[in-house]
Design a protein around this motif. Structure first.
Motif, short mmCIF file in Angstrom:
data_model
loop_
_atom_site.label_atom_id
_atom_site.label_comp_id
_atom_site.label_asym_id
_atom_site.label_seq_id
_atom_site.Cartn_x
_atom_site.Cartn_y
_atom_site.Cartn_z
N TYR A 28 37.75 3.42 55.78
CA TYR A 28 37.55 3.98 54.44
C TYR A 28 36.86 5.34 54.51
O TYR A 28 37.14 6.22 53.69
N HIS A 29 35.98 5.52 55.48
CA HIS A 29 35.37 6.84 55.67
C HIS A 29 36.45 7.87 56.01
O HIS A 29 36.49 8.96 55.43
N ASN A 32 38.58 8.60 52.97
CA ASN A 32 37.84 9.45 52.05
C ASN A 32 37.86 10.90 52.54
O ASN A 32 38.11 11.84 51.76
N GLU A 33 37.60 11.11 53.81
CA GLU A 33 37.64 12.46 54.38
C GLU A 33 39.03 13.07 54.26
O GLU A 33 39.16 14.27 53.97
N THR A 35 41.29 12.40 51.93
CA THR A 35 41.56 12.78 50.53
C THR A 35 40.82 14.07 50.17
O THR A 35 41.37 14.90 49.45
N THR A 62 46.98 12.21 55.20
CA THR A 62 46.27 11.34 54.25
C THR A 62 46.98 10.01 54.14
O THR A 62 46.34 8.95 54.11
N SER A 77 37.82 -2.02 47.02
CA SER A 77 39.17 -1.50 46.81
C SER A 77 39.83 -2.18 45.62
O SER A 77 40.42 -1.53 44.76
N VAL A 146 40.14 11.62 45.54
CA VAL A 146 38.81 11.85 46.12
C VAL A 146 37.78 10.97 45.41
O VAL A 146 36.96 10.30 46.06
N SER A 149 38.42 7.20 46.39
CA SER A 149 38.11 6.90 47.79
C SER A 149 36.62 7.01 48.06
O SER A 149 36.07 6.25 48.86
N THR A 150 35.94 7.93 47.38
CA THR A 150 34.50 8.06 47.53
C THR A 150 33.79 6.83 46.98
O THR A 150 32.87 6.30 47.61
N TYR A 153 34.47 3.87 49.43
CA TYR A 153 33.71 4.04 50.68
C TYR A 153 32.22 3.83 50.43
O TYR A 153 31.55 3.11 51.19
N ASN A 154 31.68 4.44 49.39
CA ASN A 154 30.25 4.27 49.09
C ASN A 154 29.90 2.82 48.81
O ASN A 154 28.85 2.34 49.24
#
Length: 181
Positions: A28-29, A32-33, A35, A62, A77, A146, A149-150, A153-154
């Motif tokens: 997921y990190h 996120n990066e 995106t 991506t 998710s 973004v 996904s942020t 991930y968070n």
């Protein structure tokens, strides 16, 4: 030896910890990066600082990153509707065109077939020149990815990882059940 294996020393907690710390959270990190990078390249494209080819390559990267986390569509998710927002097929081309024409942004709540990677793919690949309205829609779509996904991930990083690792049972809703189903 023909006996019941109920006394097995297999530790589900170690399996879950490995999945969480070495596969899911880093996946997921990375997504996120990816995106963020896609949005940056599309922003540069809007400003004339990158090419359409750059955007297409970043979209491919991506999408590959997405494929690594798509199987883990539970927890954050699922709660953030990431799977359906990122990759619903087939894309609704007529609605994508209408979205471009209208120029307004309404986050998806029920119909997801004109958002996410398929919509970005359509816009980037249906022609080789883009109007300001098309580029604006690309910016909206990539920014939305973004944001999603942020959040996912968070959520994994800040709280759900501990919950995932501690749910060592096999009942419905447990981490092992989520991984297998």
């Amino acid at each position: 030896n023909g006996t019941d294996d109920s006394g097995s020393t297999f530790e589900r907690s170690e399996l879950l910890e490995n999945y969480c710390d070495n596969i899911i959270t880093p996946g997921y990190h990375n997504f996120n990066e990816a995106t963020i990078q896609l949005h940056n390249v599309v922003s540069d494209y809007a400003d004339g600082l990158s090419s359409l080819s750059d955007c297409r390559e970043e979209l491919k990267s991506t999408w590959m990153s997405w494929q690594r986390v798509a199987p883990f569509g539970f927890g954050p998710s699922y709660n953030n509707l990431l799977n359906v927002t990122v990759n619903t097929y087939p894309a609704d081309i007529a609605q994508i065109e209408l979205d471009i024409e209208n120029g307004s942004w309404y986050p998806p709540v029920a119909e997801f077939d004109h958002f996410g990677l398929p919509a970005i793919d359509y816009i980037l690949n249906f022609k080789n020149q883009h109007t300001d309205q098309e580029i604006n829609r690309l910016l909206m779509l990539t920014n939305h990815l973004v944001t999603l996904s942020t959040e996912v991930y968070n959520d994994w990083e800040q709280s759900y990882a501990d919950e995932f690792k501690s749910s060592t049972g096999t009942e419905l809703g447990s981490s092992l059940s989520s991984l297998l189903n």
